[in-house]
Scaffold this motif. Structure first.
Motif, PDB file in Angstrom:
ATOM      1  N   VAL A 118       1.936  -2.106   9.429  1.00 51.34           N
ATOM      2  CA  VAL A 118       1.489  -1.031   8.543  1.00 51.34           C
ATOM      3  C   VAL A 118       0.171  -0.496   9.089  1.00 51.34           C
ATOM      4  CG1 VAL A 118       0.874  -0.371   6.201  1.00 51.34           C
ATOM      5  CG2 VAL A 118       2.595  -2.160   6.579  1.00 51.34           C
ATOM      6  N   ILE A 119       0.136   0.795   9.406  1.00 51.21           N
ATOM      7  CA  ILE A 119      -1.067   1.431   9.948  1.00 51.21           C
ATOM      8  C   ILE A 119      -1.823   2.079   8.791  1.00 51.21           C
ATOM      9  CG2 ILE A 119      -1.959   3.154  11.555  1.00 51.21           C
ATOM     10  CD1 ILE A 119       0.683   2.865  13.110  1.00 51.21           C
ATOM     11  N   GLY A 120      -2.997   1.547   8.493  1.00 56.99           N
ATOM     12  CA  GLY A 120      -3.791   2.066   7.390  1.00 56.99           C
ATOM     13  C   GLY A 120      -4.308   0.931   6.530  1.00 56.99           C
ATOM     14  N   GLY A 121      -5.472   1.140   5.900  1.00 58.34           N
ATOM     15  CA  GLY A 121      -6.089   0.062   5.140  1.00 58.34           C
ATOM     16  C   GLY A 121      -6.250   0.319   3.662  1.00 58.34           C
ATOM     17  N   GLY A 122      -5.597   1.362   3.124  1.00 56.75           N
ATOM     18  CA  GLY A 122      -5.778   1.713   1.723  1.00 56.75           C
ATOM     19  C   GLY A 122      -4.721   1.140   0.796  1.00 56.75           C
ATOM     20  N   ASP A 123      -4.696   1.670  -0.440  1.00 58.52           N
ATOM     21  CA  ASP A 123      -3.769   1.179  -1.460  1.00 58.52           C
ATOM     22  C   ASP A 123      -2.317   1.435  -1.092  1.00 58.52           C
ATOM     23  OD1 ASP A 123      -5.843   0.254  -3.020  1.00 58.52           O
ATOM     24  OD2 ASP A 123      -5.951   2.061  -4.253  1.00 58.52           O
ATOM     25  N   THR A 124      -2.030   2.614  -0.514  1.00 55.96           N
ATOM     26  CA  THR A 124      -0.657   2.925  -0.132  1.00 55.96           C
ATOM     27  C   THR A 124      -0.165   1.947   0.925  1.00 55.96           C
ATOM     28  OG1 THR A 124      -1.001   5.275  -0.627  1.00 55.96           O
ATOM     29  CG2 THR A 124       0.879   4.714   0.759  1.00 55.96           C
ATOM     30  N   ALA A 125      -1.028   1.625   1.880  1.00 60.46           N
ATOM     31  CA  ALA A 125      -0.667   0.640   2.900  1.00 60.46           C
ATOM     32  C   ALA A 125      -0.395  -0.716   2.263  1.00 60.46           C
ATOM     33  CB  ALA A 125      -1.780   0.530   3.935  1.00 60.46           C
ATOM     34  N   SER A 126      -1.232  -1.100   1.308  1.00 62.86           N
ATOM     35  CA  SER A 126      -1.045  -2.373   0.616  1.00 62.86           C
ATOM     36  C   SER A 126       0.279  -2.405  -0.141  1.00 62.86           C
ATOM     37  CB  SER A 126      -2.208  -2.611  -0.349  1.00 62.86           C
ATOM     38  OG  SER A 126      -2.026  -3.803  -1.073  1.00 62.86           O
ATOM     39  N   ASP A 127       0.664  -1.278  -0.745  1.00 60.34           N
ATOM     40  CA  ASP A 127       1.946  -1.208  -1.442  1.00 60.34           C
ATOM     41  C   ASP A 127       3.112  -1.394  -0.482  1.00 60.34           C
ATOM     42  OD1 ASP A 127       0.589  -0.792  -3.786  1.00 60.34           O
ATOM     43  OD2 ASP A 127       0.898   1.375  -3.829  1.00 60.34           O
ATOM     44  N   CYS A 128       2.962  -0.865   0.732  1.00 57.61           N
ATOM     45  CA  CYS A 128       3.993  -1.082   1.755  1.00 57.61           C
ATOM     46  C   CYS A 128       4.098  -2.561   2.113  1.00 57.61           C
ATOM     47  CB  CYS A 128       3.679  -0.276   3.009  1.00 57.61           C
ATOM     48  SG  CYS A 128       3.873   1.512   2.837  1.00 57.61           S
ATOM     49  N   VAL A 129       2.959  -3.228   2.189  1.00 62.46           N
ATOM     50  CA  VAL A 129       2.933  -4.654   2.512  1.00 62.46           C
ATOM     51  C   VAL A 129       3.714  -5.450   1.470  1.00 62.46           C
ATOM     52  CG1 VAL A 129       1.439  -6.688   2.689  1.00 62.46           C
ATOM     53  CG2 VAL A 129       0.757  -4.546   3.783  1.00 62.46           C
ATOM     54  N   GLY A 130       3.386  -5.237   0.181  1.00 66.51           N
ATOM     55  CA  GLY A 130       4.061  -5.975  -0.881  1.00 66.51           C
ATOM     56  C   GLY A 130       5.539  -5.678  -0.962  1.00 66.51           C
ATOM     57  N   THR A 131       5.909  -4.426  -0.736  1.00 71.54           N
ATOM     58  CA  THR A 131       7.319  -4.043  -0.767  1.00 71.54           C
ATOM     59  C   THR A 131       8.076  -4.694   0.381  1.00 71.54           C
ATOM     60  OG1 THR A 131       6.776  -1.928  -1.819  1.00 71.54           O
ATOM     61  CG2 THR A 131       8.904  -2.077  -0.707  1.00 71.54           C
ATOM     62  N   ALA A 132       7.479  -4.696   1.569  1.00 71.95           N
ATOM     63  CA  ALA A 132       8.132  -5.299   2.734  1.00 71.95           C
ATOM     64  C   ALA A 132       8.384  -6.789   2.524  1.00 71.95           C
ATOM     65  CB  ALA A 132       7.283  -5.065   3.978  1.00 71.95           C
ATOM     66  N   PHE A 133       7.415  -7.495   1.950  1.00 71.36           N
ATOM     67  CA  PHE A 133       7.616  -8.923   1.690  1.00 71.36           C
ATOM     68  C   PHE A 133       8.772  -9.147   0.722  1.00 71.36           C
ATOM     69  CE2 PHE A 133       3.074  -9.868   3.041  1.00 71.36           C
ATOM     70  CZ  PHE A 133       3.460 -10.629   4.141  1.00 71.36           C
ATOM     71  N   ARG A 134       8.871  -8.308  -0.303  1.00 72.04           N
ATOM     72  CA  ARG A 134       9.937  -8.473  -1.285  1.00 72.04           C
ATOM     73  C   ARG A 134      11.305  -8.125  -0.707  1.00 72.04           C
ATOM     74  NH1 ARG A 134       5.384  -8.263  -3.411  1.00 72.04           N
ATOM     75  NH2 ARG A 134       4.894  -9.168  -5.458  1.00 72.04           N
ATOM     76  N   GLN A 135      11.330  -7.342   0.332  1.00 72.53           N
ATOM     77  CA  GLN A 135      12.597  -7.024   0.997  1.00 72.53           C
ATOM     78  C   GLN A 135      12.969  -8.061   2.061  1.00 72.53           C
ATOM     79  OE1 GLN A 135      12.179  -3.008   2.460  1.00 72.53           O
ATOM     80  NE2 GLN A 135      12.618  -2.098   0.454  1.00 72.53           N
TER      81      GLN A 135
END
Length: 473
Positions: A289-306
């Protein structure tokens, strides 16, 4: 205050989370609420600080009367606490879940790193208001005969629509997606806020007279001119959804995506909606994930759940200090090390890391080329490294609203940053009949700012239509 010495007697106690190994198995909210006794103690920690910076402009954009409803919780008067909270905030169950809580950073007790748990108490008041039946439709007693169109049903559009309907106007909200909510529904994952919170607010607003038109993209499915002619006033309340393009070599490879299409797909899938685009799924993949903000963090959590095998987040900024210099920063929002619940689920975080390009093989991404950067964010020669990647998400912010369609057809003035130009007080654009609020005016920002701007724009529209307004600021 109900408990003058409460801040001396009770320690700060925050909501706990389900264990990471449990919560990544589902998309539901995973906070464990405090019981009434603990909530009362936390509210009792609110001190008689003289100047409550928490609800001033440095703390709470909607100016929640935080000391007042903390005192009411201490007195076990939940109904009055809910009434007080709703006088400034239409949707406290939203902000109580997803606002980063600048109010807590501005709390006087934060000078000792022990601020009042304002966000937790706000969420508890809002949830109890629904559980105990305090939240009811508030339809206007008299109809004005004026018609207002609100384009966009995110937090700014919803807040404005509710205020305008309560003023007696005939309000129609136009949303291009299948359901109302905007980025609240399609950008924020369910593990941060489940979507039934939006659904019950929509039902409340419909009972107050608001009409929602979903699946209608103004400027594409219907011309803006026809809308402009039909209504007495129009409010633009869409998002700043045009992604910032890094122009990286190789970003056209299969497996490289902007963040929002990925999050939108996931939210549609979780909530049983049809996903018509090509599926973007992280299961069994190495994700960057390229980026350090909230949207990037949401991608992180979604990816783990997938079911991602690994998730690495790249942030070009240096690693911030663990704690800020209070005497230099307080009561303003500080730069300090923060770890989101999603990042705590196992993400690797790379600071001072620039993305140089995307590597591919046979048209698909296989890695991300990176390098460390200096204080001017310039790559340091010899510091290059490569991260293995099967899936890459670009989450480096937004460049304003999408220009094609609505904005082009309306002809309203835009600034260099891609935002609609409007007066800071009246929210009126270069067209006297068109107003704008939220991200379309100020750029990508917080939900709490969107609600504030929606409320203020509604008051300005009411004044424009009726000559004066009784709506609260």
């Amino acid at each position: 205050m109900g408990k003058v010495t409460g801040f001396l007697e009770y320690d700060r106690q925050e909501q706990k989370y389900q264990l990471a190994g449990e919560r990544v198995r589902h998309f539901r909210e995973f906070t464990l609420p405090l019981d009434n006794s603990d909530l009362k103690k936390q509210a009792g920690r609110c001190m008689d600080c003289g100047i409550p910076f928490c609800h001033g402009p440095t703390g709470c954009p909607v100016h929640n009367q935080i000391p007042d409803w903390n005192d009411l919780v201490w007195q076990d008067d939940w109904e009055e606490a809910a009434r007080n909270l709703h006088t400034t905030n239409n949707f406290p169950e939203f902000t109580g879940r997803i606002c980063p809580a600048p109010c807590e950073e501005a709390c006087t007790l934060n000078l000792e790193n022990q601020p009042v748990t304002i966000k937790t108490i706000e969420q508890a008041i809002a949830d109890k208001a629904w559980e105990m039946g305090f939240v009811k439709p508030e339809p206007a007693e008299i109809q004005t005969g004026k018609r207002v169109a609100v384009i966009g049903s995110g937090p700014a559009g919803m807040a404005a629509a509710q205020q305008l309907a309560r003023a007696g106007h005939d309000v129609h909200v136009f949303e291009r997606q299948a359901k109302p909510g905007g980025l609240l529904r399609y950008g924020i994952p369910d593990f941060k806020m489940e979507k039934y919170h939006i659904d019950r607010r929509v039902k409340q607003m419909e009972a107050e007279g608001v009409t929602f038109h979903c699946g209608v993209n103004i400027g594409v499915d219907r011309s803006f001119a026809s809308l402009h002619n039909e209504f007495d006033a129009v409010l633009f309340a869409g998002g700043a959804e045009d992604p910032r393009n890094p122009n990286l070599p190789g970003q056209d490879l299969a497996g490289v995506h902007y963040a929002m299409p990925y999050l939108t797909q996931s939210n549609q899938r979780v909530n049983g909606e049809d996903v018509t685009a090509e599926p973007i799924l992280a299961g069994g993949k190495h994700v960057v994930v390229i980026g350090g903000g909230d949207t990037a963090s949401d991608c992180v959590g979604t990816a783990f759940r997938q079911g991602a095998l690994s998730v690495t987040q790249l942030d070009i900024r240096p690693k911030p200090p663990e704690r800020e210099d209070k005497l230099t920063v307080w009561p303003y929002w500080p730069t300090k090390m923060r770890t989101s619940s999603s990042q705590a689920e196992g993400a690797e975080r790379e600071f001072q890391a620039a993305t140089l390009g995307i590597e591919g093989k046979k048209g698909r991404v296989i890695g991300v080329q990176c390098a460390r950067v200096d204080e001017k964010r310039q790559p340091i020669p010899g510091s290059e490294f490569i991260l293995k990647a099967d899936l890459v998400f670009i989450a480096i912010g937004f460049a304003g609203s999408v220009k094609e369609g609505l904005l082009e057809q309306s002809g309203v003035a835009m600034d260099r940053r891609g935002n609609v130009v409007a007066d800071d007080r009246s929210y009126r654009t270069s067209n006297e009949k068109i107003f704008v609020a939220g991200d379309m005016r100020r750029g990508q920002s917080l939900v709490v700012w969107a609600i504030r701007e929606g409320r203020q724009a509604a008051r300005s529209i009411d004044t424009f239509l009726m000559g004066s307004s009784t709506l609260p600021v």
